[in-house]
Design a protein around this motif. Structure first.
Motif, PDB file in Angstrom:
ATOM      1  N   GLY A 117       0.814  -1.208   0.000  1.00 32.66           N
ATOM      2  CA  GLY A 117       0.000   0.000   0.000  1.00 32.66           C
ATOM      3  C   GLY A 117       0.846   1.255   0.000  1.00 32.66           C
ATOM      4  O   GLY A 117       1.793   1.381  -0.775  1.00 32.66           O
ATOM      5  N   ILE A 118       0.509   2.189   0.880  1.00 32.04           N
ATOM      6  CA  ILE A 118       1.277   3.441   0.972  1.00 32.04           C
ATOM      7  C   ILE A 118       2.052   3.500   2.286  1.00 32.04           C
ATOM      8  O   ILE A 118       2.421   4.571   2.747  1.00 32.04           O
ATOM      9  CB  ILE A 118       0.361   4.682   0.836  1.00 32.04           C
ATOM     10  CG1 ILE A 118      -0.730   4.681   1.925  1.00 32.04           C
ATOM     11  CG2 ILE A 118      -0.261   4.727  -0.552  1.00 32.04           C
ATOM     12  CD1 ILE A 118      -1.556   5.966   1.948  1.00 32.04           C
ATOM     13  N   ASN A 119       2.273   2.328   2.885  1.00 33.63           N
ATOM     14  CA  ASN A 119       3.099   2.272   4.083  1.00 33.63           C
ATOM     15  C   ASN A 119       4.537   2.658   3.746  1.00 33.63           C
ATOM     16  O   ASN A 119       4.959   2.628   2.580  1.00 33.63           O
ATOM     17  CB  ASN A 119       3.047   0.880   4.711  1.00 33.63           C
ATOM     18  CG  ASN A 119       1.710   0.599   5.374  1.00 33.63           C
ATOM     19  OD1 ASN A 119       1.179   1.440   6.099  1.00 33.63           O
ATOM     20  ND2 ASN A 119       1.140  -0.560   5.093  1.00 33.63           N
ATOM     21  N   TYR A 120       5.304   2.974   4.785  1.00 33.13           N
ATOM     22  CA  TYR A 120       6.617   3.603   4.589  1.00 33.13           C
ATOM     23  C   TYR A 120       7.546   2.794   3.703  1.00 33.13           C
ATOM     24  O   TYR A 120       8.182   3.326   2.796  1.00 33.13           O
ATOM     25  CB  TYR A 120       7.275   3.836   5.957  1.00 33.13           C
ATOM     26  CG  TYR A 120       8.450   4.777   5.904  1.00 33.13           C
ATOM     27  CD1 TYR A 120       8.256   6.151   5.783  1.00 33.13           C
ATOM     28  CD2 TYR A 120       9.749   4.299   5.956  1.00 33.13           C
ATOM     29  CE1 TYR A 120       9.327   7.029   5.730  1.00 33.13           C
ATOM     30  CE2 TYR A 120      10.834   5.162   5.906  1.00 33.13           C
ATOM     31  CZ  TYR A 120      10.608   6.522   5.793  1.00 33.13           C
ATOM     32  OH  TYR A 120      11.680   7.377   5.724  1.00 33.13           O
ATOM     33  N   PHE A 121       7.639   1.495   3.924  1.00 34.64           N
ATOM     34  CA  PHE A 121       8.600   0.691   3.172  1.00 34.64           C
ATOM     35  C   PHE A 121       8.075   0.289   1.793  1.00 34.64           C
ATOM     36  O   PHE A 121       8.828  -0.235   0.978  1.00 34.64           O
ATOM     37  CB  PHE A 121       9.018  -0.528   3.987  1.00 34.64           C
ATOM     38  CG  PHE A 121       9.714  -0.147   5.261  1.00 34.64           C
ATOM     39  CD1 PHE A 121      10.952   0.459   5.240  1.00 34.64           C
ATOM     40  CD2 PHE A 121       9.101  -0.355   6.490  1.00 34.64           C
ATOM     41  CE1 PHE A 121      11.585   0.851   6.409  1.00 34.64           C
ATOM     42  CE2 PHE A 121       9.716   0.032   7.668  1.00 34.64           C
ATOM     43  CZ  PHE A 121      10.969   0.635   7.627  1.00 34.64           C
ATOM     44  N   THR A 301       5.891   3.207  -4.145  1.00 35.82           N
ATOM     45  CA  THR A 301       4.593   3.871  -4.311  1.00 35.82           C
ATOM     46  C   THR A 301       4.719   5.385  -4.184  1.00 35.82           C
ATOM     47  O   THR A 301       3.755   6.102  -4.458  1.00 35.82           O
ATOM     48  CB  THR A 301       3.574   3.350  -3.276  1.00 35.82           C
ATOM     49  OG1 THR A 301       4.134   3.475  -1.968  1.00 35.82           O
ATOM     50  CG2 THR A 301       3.255   1.889  -3.541  1.00 35.82           C
ATOM     51  N   GLU A 302       5.885   5.860  -3.747  1.00 39.43           N
ATOM     52  CA  GLU A 302       6.177   7.295  -3.795  1.00 39.43           C
ATOM     53  C   GLU A 302       7.129   7.535  -4.959  1.00 39.43           C
ATOM     54  O   GLU A 302       8.225   6.981  -4.994  1.00 39.43           O
ATOM     55  CB  GLU A 302       6.809   7.769  -2.495  1.00 39.43           C
ATOM     56  CG  GLU A 302       7.180   9.250  -2.534  1.00 39.43           C
ATOM     57  CD  GLU A 302       7.632   9.794  -1.191  1.00 39.43           C
ATOM     58  OE1 GLU A 302       6.859   9.637  -0.218  1.00 39.43           O
ATOM     59  OE2 GLU A 302       8.736  10.354  -1.118  1.00 39.43           O
ATOM     60  N   PRO A 303       6.737   8.344  -5.949  1.00 46.17           N
ATOM     61  CA  PRO A 303       7.597   8.559  -7.112  1.00 46.17           C
ATOM     62  C   PRO A 303       8.915   9.250  -6.760  1.00 46.17           C
ATOM     63  O   PRO A 303       8.993  10.007  -5.788  1.00 46.17           O
ATOM     64  CB  PRO A 303       6.757   9.453  -8.035  1.00 46.17           C
ATOM     65  CG  PRO A 303       5.539   9.822  -7.290  1.00 46.17           C
ATOM     66  CD  PRO A 303       5.494   9.082  -6.012  1.00 46.17           C
TER      67      PRO A 303
END
Length: 494
Positions: A117-121, A301-303
C-alpha cells in the motif's frame, strides 16, 4: 590514448578540480563557523595528534617492516579503533533506522503489511531487504542491537582489506596500496558508521567487491569478472539505491577507456549490464510472488520526483522539508497525481527563480553535501540518546544505561573535519600530477564521484547519502604521492 580518451580525461580533471575546490572551501568555512557550536575541549586536538602520529609511524616503519607485518598491523589498528568506538557509546537505531529495526521484529512474526500500500517501506522499497536483515538478526541473537554493531565492525574490516586490493589494481604499487589501506583503517566515517544501524554497512562491501572485480576485468581483459562485478552491484543495490550511478559509470568507462575494439567494448557493457539488472529484477519478482512485497523493488509507491522536488527547495538547501514531503499525503498517495504535482512544482520553481539564484543554490548544495568530515556518522551514532521514540522502543536491558564516554559529534568535530580537509587537499593535489590524474584506471573513480555528486545535486541532499562514496577518498588522497614504482622509474631516467 586516443582523442576521445584524452578529451574525457581532461574534462574529468577540470570538473574535479572545480568540485574539490568548492568542497574544500565549504569544509573550511563550515569548520570555522560551526566550531563555535561544538565542545571546545582539547579532545579534538588530542585525537588529531593521535591520527597524525599514527600516520607518521606508518611512514617511518613502512620501509623497515615486511608486507605481512604491515598488513597485519594495519588490520589490528583498524580493529582496535572500531572496538574502542563500539565501547565508547551504546548506540540505538533512530529515525529510518529505528523504523527498519522495529519492523524487522514484525517481519519475523509473519507481518508484511509494512511493504504494501502506501506504508513507509512500500514508498521506499530500497529499505525492504535491510528490514528483513534486521529481522533475521533479532531472530538469531538475544542482543540484536550489539550483534548488529559487531557485524558492522567485521564488514568494516572487510572494506579496509578490499580497499587494499582495489588500490593494488589501480596503482600496481604495494607500498602505496598499503597507504590506502592504512588511511581507510583510520578514516573517521568508516569507523563512526559501525555504530549506525544503516543499510550502507551492508551495501559497502558488496559495492567494493563489485569495483574490485570490474578493475580486474579491465586489467585482465576477461568477461567473467565483469559478470561477477554486475552481480555484486545488483546485491549492493538491494540495500542501497546505487546501481543507477555505478552502472552508468561502468558503461561510460567501458565505452571510452576499455580496449579499442568495439566488439570488446560491447561485450563488456552487455556483461555488466545484464548481470547487474537480472538478479535485481529476479529477486524483486520473487518477493512479489511470495506475497512479501506488493510491487517490485524498483517501483516505490512514492515517485522519485518527490525526492527531486525536495532537492530543488532553495529554502531548505535541497534537503528534507515538510512542505515537499507533504505532497504525497496531499494526494493520498496516488502515484500519478503525486508525480504530476511534483513535476509542476519543479517547473514552477525553475521558471520563477533566475539562473543566478540556481547557480548559487547548487554551489552551496554541493558544498554542504560533501563538507561534513564524518558524513553524518557521529550524529546518527549519538542521535538515539535523545530521541524519545528510540528510547521508548530500544533503551531496555543492558542498553538502558545509554552510556557515552566521548561525543565525537561535539568533542571530535574539529578532528574529523581537519582529517577530511587534508584528504580533500591531497585528492585535489593529485589532479595536478599528470602522470597520476591521467592514469587510465583512475578515471573510473573520477567518473563515479562525479556521478554521485550529480545525483545528489538533483535529488534530496543529506550528508549521510554521500557516505557510500567516501571510500573513494583514501585512494584519491594517495595520488598526491609518488609510489615506489614511480621513484624507481625516475631513478632509471636519471
Amino acid at each position: 590514448m586516443d582523442k576521445t580518451m584524452k578529451k574525457m580525461t581532461l574534462w574529468l580533471n577540470s570538473v574535479l578540480k572545480v568540485l574539490f575546490s568548492i568542497i574544500i572551501v565549504g569544509s573550511i568555512y563550515n569548520t570555522c563557523i560551526a566550531s563555535g557550536s561544538y565542545d571546545q575541549s582539547r579532545t579534538g586536538l588530542v585525537l588529531l595528534g593521535i591520527w597524525t602520529g599514527l600516520g607518521l609511524l606508518f611512514y617511518k616503519l613502512r620501509p623497515r617492516l615486511s608486507f605481512k607485518v604491515l598488513f597485519t598491523g594495519i588490520l589490528l589498528i583498524s580493529l582496535d579503533l572500531r572496538i574502542l568506538w563500539f565501547l565508547n557509546i551504546d548506540s540505538l537505531p533512530v529515525s529510518d533506522f529505528g523504523m527498519m529495526f522495529y519492523n524487522g521484529s514484525q517481519v519475523i512474526q509473519g507481518h508484511t503489511d509494512m511493504f504494501k500500500g502506501i506504508n513507509y517501506f512500500a514508498r521506499f522499497p530500497h529499505m525492504s531487504l535491510t528490514v528483513m536483515y534486521f529481522g533475521l538478526i533479532q531472530y538469531l541473537f538475544a542482543d540484536a542491537l550489539s550483534m548488529t554493531r559487531l557485524i558492522n565492525i567485521g564488514l568494516s574490516l572487510i572494506n579496509v582489506v578490499l580497499l587494499y586490493f582495489i588500490a593494488d589494481q589501480l596503482f600496481h604499487d604495494r607500498p602505496k596500496s598499503l597507504g590506502v589501506m592504512f588511511i581507510a583503517g583510520i578514516f573517521p566515517p568508516m569507523i563512526y558508521y559501525n555504530n549506525v544501524f544503516a543499510s550502507e554497512n551492508l551495501a559497502m562491501p558488496l559495492l567494493l567487491l563489485s569495483v574490485l572485480f570490474y578493475l580486474q576485468a579491465v586489467n585482465g581483459q576477461k568477461t567473467i569478472p565483469f559478470l561477477c562485478s554486475g552481480l555484486l552491484l545488483s546485491l549492493a543495490h538491494l540495500f542501497r539505491p546505487l546501481l543507477y550511478v555505478v552502472l552508468v559509470a561502468y558503461v561510460l568507462y567501458a565505452l571510452i577507456y576499455y580496449q579499442n575494439h568495439i566488439q570488446a567494448k560491447l561485450k563488456a557493457v552487455l556483461s555488466v549490464v545484464l548481470s547487474s539488472l537480472l538478479p535485481f529484477v529476479l529477486i524483486s519478482l520473487i518477493l512479489v510472488q511470495m506475497g512479501i512485497t506488493q510491487y517490485p523493488l524498483w517501483h516505490g509507491t512514492e515517485p522519485l520526483t518527490v525526492s527531486v522536488l525536495k532537492g530543488t527547495n532553495i529554502s531548505s538547501g535541497g534537503g528534507w522539508n515538510k512542505e515537499d514531503a507533504s505532497v504525497f499525503s496531499q494526494f493520498n498517495g496516488e502515484y500519478e497525481a503525486v508525480n504530476q504535482e511534483c513535476q509542476r512544482l519543479i517547473k514552477q520553481r525553475f521558471t520563477e527563480t533566475p539562473p543566478s539564484g540556481w547557480l548559487k543554490f547548487y554551489l552551496v548544495k554541493c558544498s554542504n553535501q560533501w563538507s561534513s568530515g564524518d558524513f553524518g556518522g557521529a550524529y546518527w551514532a549519538e542521535a538515539g540518546r535523545t530521541d524519545f521514540k528510540t528510547q521508548t522502543l530500544f533503551a531496555q536491558g543492558i542498553h538502558r544505561g545509554n552510556k557515552m564516554a566521548i561525543s565525537m559529534l561535539s568533542q571530535g568535530f574539529l578532528f574529523h573535519q581537519m582529517v577530511w580537509i587534508v584528504l580533500l587537499a591531497l585528492s585535489l593535489g593529485g589532479l595536478f600530477r599528470k602522470e597520476k590524474s591521467g592514469a587510465q584506471s583512475l578515471q573510473l573513480l573520477y567518473i563515479l564521484f562525479i556521478g554521485f555528486a550529480l545525483f545528489y545535486l538533483i535529488t534530496e541532499s543529506q550528508s549521510r547519502y554521500a557516505y557510500i562514496a567516501c571510500w573513494i577518498f583514501p585512494i584519491l588522497a594517495m595520488t598526491a604521492f609518488r609510489g615506489e614504482s614511480a621513484k624507481h622509474k625516475a631513478g632509471d631516467e636519471l
